[in-house]
Design a protein around this motif. Structure first.
Motif, PDB file in Angstrom:
ATOM      1  N   GLY A 123       0.781  -1.226   0.000  1.00 24.65           N
ATOM      2  CA  GLY A 123       0.000   0.000   0.000  1.00 24.65           C
ATOM      3  C   GLY A 123       0.815   1.278   0.000  1.00 24.65           C
ATOM      4  N   VAL A 124       2.092   1.195  -0.342  1.00 22.00           N
ATOM      5  CA  VAL A 124       2.944   2.389  -0.397  1.00 22.00           C
ATOM      6  C   VAL A 124       2.635   3.148  -1.689  1.00 22.00           C
ATOM      7  CG1 VAL A 124       5.330   3.191  -0.625  1.00 22.00           C
ATOM      8  CG2 VAL A 124       4.766   1.386   1.013  1.00 22.00           C
ATOM      9  N   PRO A 125       2.232   4.416  -1.597  1.00 21.46           N
ATOM     10  CA  PRO A 125       1.848   5.133  -2.806  1.00 21.46           C
ATOM     11  C   PRO A 125       3.005   5.518  -3.728  1.00 21.46           C
ATOM     12  CG  PRO A 125       1.501   6.510  -0.870  1.00 21.46           C
ATOM     13  CD  PRO A 125       1.945   5.164  -0.387  1.00 21.46           C
ATOM     14  N   ASN A 126       4.119   5.974  -3.199  1.00 26.98           N
ATOM     15  CA  ASN A 126       5.208   6.487  -4.040  1.00 26.98           C
ATOM     16  C   ASN A 126       6.538   5.784  -3.801  1.00 26.98           C
ATOM     17  OD1 ASN A 126       3.665   8.593  -5.373  1.00 26.98           O
ATOM     18  ND2 ASN A 126       3.589   9.554  -3.359  1.00 26.98           N
ATOM     19  N   THR A 127       7.185   6.075  -2.693  1.00 25.98           N
ATOM     20  CA  THR A 127       8.469   5.463  -2.361  1.00 25.98           C
ATOM     21  C   THR A 127       8.525   5.129  -0.873  1.00 25.98           C
ATOM     22  OG1 THR A 127       9.535   7.592  -1.918  1.00 25.98           O
ATOM     23  CG2 THR A 127       9.747   6.717  -4.150  1.00 25.98           C
ATOM     24  N   VAL A 128       9.379   4.159  -0.551  1.00 19.06           N
ATOM     25  CA  VAL A 128       9.611   3.796   0.845  1.00 19.06           C
ATOM     26  C   VAL A 128      11.114   3.668   1.046  1.00 19.06           C
ATOM     27  CG1 VAL A 128       9.283   1.328   0.371  1.00 19.06           C
ATOM     28  CG2 VAL A 128       9.041   2.182   2.721  1.00 19.06           C
ATOM     29  N   GLU A 129      11.585   4.187   2.172  1.00 18.89           N
ATOM     30  CA  GLU A 129      13.004   4.133   2.518  1.00 18.89           C
ATOM     31  C   GLU A 129      13.158   3.369   3.828  1.00 18.89           C
ATOM     32  OE1 GLU A 129      14.850   8.222   0.795  1.00 18.89           O
ATOM     33  OE2 GLU A 129      13.781   8.374   2.715  1.00 18.89           O
ATOM     34  N   PHE A 130      14.165   2.489   3.874  1.00 23.17           N
ATOM     35  CA  PHE A 130      14.451   1.700   5.068  1.00 23.17           C
ATOM     36  C   PHE A 130      15.835   2.077   5.587  1.00 23.17           C
ATOM     37  CE2 PHE A 130      11.376  -0.696   2.632  1.00 23.17           C
ATOM     38  CZ  PHE A 130      10.466  -1.066   3.607  1.00 23.17           C
ATOM     39  N   PHE A 131      15.954   2.190   6.887  1.00 19.21           N
ATOM     40  CA  PHE A 131      17.188   2.626   7.529  1.00 19.21           C
ATOM     41  C   PHE A 131      17.717   1.517   8.426  1.00 19.21           C
ATOM     42  CE2 PHE A 131      14.786   6.237   6.267  1.00 19.21           C
ATOM     43  CZ  PHE A 131      15.709   7.183   5.888  1.00 19.21           C
ATOM     44  N   LYS A 132      19.024   1.276   8.329  1.00 19.41           N
ATOM     45  CA  LYS A 132      19.619   0.218   9.133  1.00 19.41           C
ATOM     46  C   LYS A 132      19.742   0.643  10.584  1.00 19.41           C
ATOM     47  CE  LYS A 132      24.272   1.395   7.634  1.00 19.41           C
ATOM     48  NZ  LYS A 132      25.452   0.958   6.893  1.00 19.41           N
ATOM     49  N   SER A 133      19.915  -0.329  11.424  1.00 19.08           N
ATOM     50  CA  SER A 133      20.005  -0.109  12.861  1.00 19.08           C
ATOM     51  C   SER A 133      21.432   0.225  13.259  1.00 19.08           C
ATOM     52  CB  SER A 133      19.557  -1.381  13.589  1.00 19.08           C
ATOM     53  OG  SER A 133      19.642  -1.216  14.969  1.00 19.08           O
ATOM     54  N   GLY A 134      21.537   1.083  14.240  1.00 17.76           N
ATOM     55  CA  GLY A 134      22.833   1.361  14.829  1.00 17.76           C
ATOM     56  C   GLY A 134      23.413   2.703  14.468  1.00 17.76           C
ATOM     57  N   GLY A 135      24.036   3.303  15.451  1.00 16.94           N
ATOM     58  CA  GLY A 135      24.757   4.550  15.242  1.00 16.94           C
ATOM     59  C   GLY A 135      23.912   5.662  14.683  1.00 16.94           C
ATOM     60  N   GLY A 136      24.443   6.310  13.670  1.00 15.44           N
ATOM     61  CA  GLY A 136      23.815   7.494  13.126  1.00 15.44           C
ATOM     62  C   GLY A 136      22.665   7.238  12.172  1.00 15.44           C
ATOM     63  N   ASN A 137      22.248   5.994  11.992  1.00 18.72           N
ATOM     64  CA  ASN A 137      21.150   5.707  11.073  1.00 18.72           C
ATOM     65  C   ASN A 137      19.796   5.524  11.765  1.00 18.72           C
ATOM     66  OD1 ASN A 137      23.700   4.090   9.591  1.00 18.72           O
ATOM     67  ND2 ASN A 137      22.492   5.477   8.356  1.00 18.72           N
ATOM     68  N   ASP A 138      19.786   5.494  13.082  1.00 19.45           N
ATOM     69  CA  ASP A 138      18.537   5.284  13.804  1.00 19.45           C
ATOM     70  C   ASP A 138      17.526   6.384  13.505  1.00 19.45           C
ATOM     71  OD1 ASP A 138      19.526   2.984  14.889  1.00 19.45           O
ATOM     72  OD2 ASP A 138      19.878   3.806  16.886  1.00 19.45           O
ATOM     73  N   PHE A 139      16.286   5.986  13.463  1.00 17.41           N
ATOM     74  CA  PHE A 139      15.145   6.876  13.247  1.00 17.41           C
ATOM     75  C   PHE A 139      15.303   7.771  12.024  1.00 17.41           C
ATOM     76  CE2 PHE A 139      14.676   5.498  17.609  1.00 17.41           C
ATOM     77  CZ  PHE A 139      13.388   5.020  17.570  1.00 17.41           C
ATOM     78  N   CYS A 140      15.544   7.103  10.891  1.00 16.62           N
ATOM     79  CA  CYS A 140      15.498   7.739   9.570  1.00 16.62           C
ATOM     80  C   CYS A 140      16.520   8.856   9.390  1.00 16.62           C
ATOM     81  CB  CYS A 140      14.080   8.255   9.283  1.00 16.62           C
ATOM     82  SG  CYS A 140      12.797   7.001   9.404  1.00 16.62           S
ATOM     83  N   THR A 141      17.733   8.651   9.870  1.00 16.19           N
ATOM     84  CA  THR A 141      18.773   9.676   9.719  1.00 16.19           C
ATOM     85  C   THR A 141      19.925   9.165   8.851  1.00 16.19           C
ATOM     86  OG1 THR A 141      19.803   8.981  11.794  1.00 16.19           O
ATOM     87  CG2 THR A 141      18.241  10.812  11.910  1.00 16.19           C
ATOM     88  N   ASN A 142      20.636  10.090   8.276  1.00 12.18           N
ATOM     89  CA  ASN A 142      21.870   9.859   7.528  1.00 12.18           C
ATOM     90  C   ASN A 142      21.735   8.937   6.323  1.00 12.18           C
ATOM     91  OD1 ASN A 142      23.466  11.589   9.105  1.00 12.18           O
ATOM     92  ND2 ASN A 142      23.628  10.009  10.680  1.00 12.18           N
ATOM     93  N   GLY A 143      20.613   9.008   5.641  1.00 12.65           N
ATOM     94  CA  GLY A 143      20.446   8.272   4.387  1.00 12.65           C
ATOM     95  C   GLY A 143      19.935   6.862   4.551  1.00 12.65           C
ATOM     96  N   ALA A 144      19.051   6.497   3.661  1.00 16.56           N
ATOM     97  CA  ALA A 144      18.435   5.176   3.686  1.00 16.56           C
ATOM     98  C   ALA A 144      19.407   4.103   3.209  1.00 16.56           C
ATOM     99  CB  ALA A 144      17.193   5.174   2.803  1.00 16.56           C
ATOM    100  N   ALA A 145      19.304   2.916   3.786  1.00 18.44           N
ATOM    101  CA  ALA A 145      20.076   1.765   3.324  1.00 18.44           C
ATOM    102  C   ALA A 145      19.429   1.157   2.089  1.00 18.44           C
ATOM    103  CB  ALA A 145      20.182   0.731   4.435  1.00 18.44           C
ATOM    104  N   LEU A 146      18.092   1.253   2.004  1.00 19.07           N
ATOM    105  CA  LEU A 146      17.329   0.690   0.892  1.00 19.07           C
ATOM    106  C   LEU A 146      16.203   1.647   0.516  1.00 19.07           C
ATOM    107  CD1 LEU A 146      16.881  -2.858   2.451  1.00 19.07           C
ATOM    108  CD2 LEU A 146      18.458  -2.292   0.600  1.00 19.07           C
ATOM    109  N   THR A 147      15.932   1.782  -0.778  1.00 19.54           N
ATOM    110  CA  THR A 147      14.823   2.609  -1.264  1.00 19.54           C
ATOM    111  C   THR A 147      14.102   1.842  -2.369  1.00 19.54           C
ATOM    112  OG1 THR A 147      16.030   4.647  -0.778  1.00 19.54           O
ATOM    113  CG2 THR A 147      14.172   4.817  -2.292  1.00 19.54           C
ATOM    114  N   PHE A 148      12.760   1.805  -2.276  1.00 16.87           N
ATOM    115  CA  PHE A 148      11.947   1.112  -3.258  1.00 16.87           C
ATOM    116  C   PHE A 148      10.813   2.005  -3.729  1.00 16.87           C
ATOM    117  CE2 PHE A 148      13.675  -2.193  -0.471  1.00 16.87           C
ATOM    118  CZ  PHE A 148      14.280  -3.032  -1.395  1.00 16.87           C
ATOM    119  N   GLY A 149      10.288   1.708  -4.902  1.00 16.21           N
ATOM    120  CA  GLY A 149       9.128   2.420  -5.418  1.00 16.21           C
ATOM    121  C   GLY A 149       7.858   1.984  -4.711  1.00 16.21           C
ATOM    122  N   GLY A 150       6.759   2.582  -5.079  1.00 10.87           N
ATOM    123  CA  GLY A 150       5.481   2.288  -4.459  1.00 10.87           C
ATOM    124  C   GLY A 150       5.009   0.873  -4.711  1.00 10.87           C
ATOM    125  N   GLY A 151       3.949   0.489  -4.002  1.00 14.80           N
ATOM    126  CA  GLY A 151       3.371  -0.831  -4.147  1.00 14.80           C
ATOM    127  C   GLY A 151       3.652  -1.692  -2.944  1.00 14.80           C
TER     128      GLY A 151
END
Length: 110
Positions: free
Chosen positions: A64-92
């Motif tokens: 049900g994602v309309p446009n894009t979804v970004e996933f962030f890895k755990s640990g350090g400076g990536n917690d809670f959607c910071t410092n760039g996504a580890a993975l990005t996908f289109g909608g769907g």
């Protein structure tokens, strides 16, 4: 005139209907396998979502994602959607698996 009024009223009702959010399921294994860690339904867009108490998972399925979804890895400076996504996908819908040696800790979508 009666048909036009009914059509306009229908169009207004459809436009005013609430937009449902996307659905996400967190898994302990890669490829959206293993035990379910958590699940979230009707998540609104444009928010950062992470597990409580610093939790993470190896993979997350989404739908049900309309446009894009970004996933962030755990640990350090990536917690809670910071410092760039580890993975990005289109909608769907799909499944995101964390890079080797990491888990996923949060996501955001639009």
């Amino acid at each position: 005139m009666q048909f036009n009024l009914a059509f306009i009223a229908s169009a207004v009702l459809v436009a005013a209907s609430p937009v449902l959010g996307a659905n996400f399921v967190w898994f302990s294994g890669a490829g959206c396998t293993g035990s379910v860690v958590a699940s979230e339904s009707n998540v609104p867009a444009n928010d950062c979502v992470g597990l409580a108490n610093g939790g993470s998972a190896k993979s997350i399925s989404y739908s049900g994602v309309p446009n894009t979804v970004e996933f962030f890895k755990s640990g350090g400076g990536n917690d809670f959607c910071t410092n760039g996504a580890a993975l990005t996908f289109g909608g769907g819908s799909g499944c995101a698996t964390a890079p080797n040696g990491f888990n996923l800790e949060s996501y955001a979508f639009s």
